[in-house]
Design a protein around this motif. Sequence first.
Motif, mmCIF file in Angstrom:
data_model
loop_
_atom_site.group_PDB
_atom_site.id
_atom_site.type_symbol
_atom_site.label_atom_id
_atom_site.label_comp_id
_atom_site.label_asym_id
_atom_site.label_seq_id
_atom_site.Cartn_x
_atom_site.Cartn_y
_atom_site.Cartn_z
ATOM 1 N N THR A 416 45.394 1.067 49.915
ATOM 2 C CA THR A 416 44.996 1.533 51.245
ATOM 3 C C THR A 416 44.561 0.367 52.124
ATOM 4 O OG1 THR A 416 44.250 3.628 50.296
ATOM 5 C CG2 THR A 416 43.434 3.065 52.492
ATOM 6 N N LEU A 417 43.757 -0.529 51.583
ATOM 7 C CA LEU A 417 43.334 -1.700 52.359
ATOM 8 C C LEU A 417 44.506 -2.611 52.660
ATOM 9 C CD1 LEU A 417 39.954 -2.631 50.601
ATOM 10 C CD2 LEU A 417 40.277 -1.374 52.727
ATOM 11 N N ARG A 418 45.402 -2.770 51.702
ATOM 12 C CA ARG A 418 46.581 -3.623 51.903
ATOM 13 C C ARG A 418 47.447 -3.066 53.030
ATOM 14 N NH1 ARG A 418 50.102 -6.795 48.361
ATOM 15 N NH2 ARG A 418 52.268 -6.608 49.040
ATOM 16 N N ARG A 419 47.685 -1.757 53.015
ATOM 17 C CA ARG A 419 48.513 -1.135 54.043
ATOM 18 C C ARG A 419 47.853 -1.266 55.411
ATOM 19 N NH1 ARG A 419 53.380 -0.918 54.521
ATOM 20 N NH2 ARG A 419 52.825 -1.793 56.539
ATOM 21 N N ALA A 420 46.529 -1.101 55.464
ATOM 22 C CA ALA A 420 45.820 -1.235 56.734
ATOM 23 C C ALA A 420 45.919 -2.660 57.266
ATOM 24 C CB ALA A 420 44.356 -0.837 56.554
#
Length: 452
Positions: A416-420
């Motif tokens: 999730t953090l990577r995609r954000a």
Amino acid sequence: MLIGLEDELACALIQQWPSDSSEALQWARAYLLEVAARPEDKDAWVNRGPMIGELRARTLILLASVSPKLSKMAEGLANIVTEPVWKVRRAAANAISEVLRPRQPVLADLLTTALSQYAEALDTTFKQPSKRNLDIVDEARAATVKAVLSALSEMMPGARASPKSLTAVKEWTIALDAARGETPDTWRIQALTALIRLMADQEDKPRVRHHDPDYVDYEARWETGELLAAELLEQPTDQSPLFGLLDYCLEHAPDLSERVLESTLAACMRREFANSDAFWRVWDRAATKILPDESLRTRSRRSFSRSDKVLRTLLFCSLPWPNNWNDLPLLQARPNYIADCLAIAGDSRPALENLLKLMAGVGRSQSVPTALPKLRDALGRIPADIFDDGSSLWDAETICRVAVHEHRETLIRDVTLRRAALDILDRLVDAGSSLAFQLRDYLAASPTERTA
């Protein structure tokens, strides 16, 4: 060798040995009481500079706390609390609250009453048309000195009034300074409430000219903000009427509200962030009022909101923090503050610009990379031209650089953090950022799982 230094020498001796009975101290006390009991011209400290006057005032109050019955002490105290130069009188007020009140509470109450009487006398004299041909300062001073000498002879404080206009706003703040630490605090709270409501109502009206009686200058607003901030930090809960007064300021007086919040932050910093719970009570109350403000939901950078300055202070962007401060201690007690602000006010251009600055600066440790999903969502609600401003682009690049280089392992583990992070970098690439292009390629090429 000591010609011209009589004031400094006498005050230094008294401050070092206030109760000593040596010959040198007897000379120092006699000299100080002699010069303090002699009324100075109202422009004397303006012409000579107020520093010696402030020194005399502090030393005389210290001497009164040890030996209040000395000859000429009453005349000296009466002259000090009615001194026209407000810096000298404020020095006396601070000494009354800090030095005199713990040792001589009755005398401190009497002098505090005298300061309020002087403010009331100035207010009353100014409103009387028949007095306009006279010097209102001289008239107010003469009336107050007479009342003070009478009260000192009987050691019975008179009645205190509350502010009814802004004509003597500085004088009222000085009286409130002297009342700090007073118990009970009924008059202090009532007078402060009346003064702040008057200032807030005046700020809500069209601006007045500099020489208008209701004009409130920067110093008066500063001192009033300091007074309210100090009282708010002493409240155990946010159910106190003073928090209702803060709500009134936030609604009607943005300039005064900005000063109150800055004073709250400064007071917390002076205590080395030891009172963070009290600080966050004030900050949460202000955030509840300011962040949902519709006037901040502007689509154009050219639009202006009355709450802009308050918002900047609320998001810790009004102070020039050191460049190496990346972990503000206050935010350690509230690690989700930045993410919550992004969720509430992320659709506001000025709020998002300040939040970007906060995330790239003193809020970096508490927001990068945990708040990246909230930042991505906020950027999706804002026009693309937000990065036309070089400062916002620089702050966003700093956030992404820190996230990719210092928290790469976290981004690899958390999809999730990577995609954000990748979505934010895409937005920056569209804005023409070459650094974002390099960071995106580096992050995209990183494995999503650790390899042996």
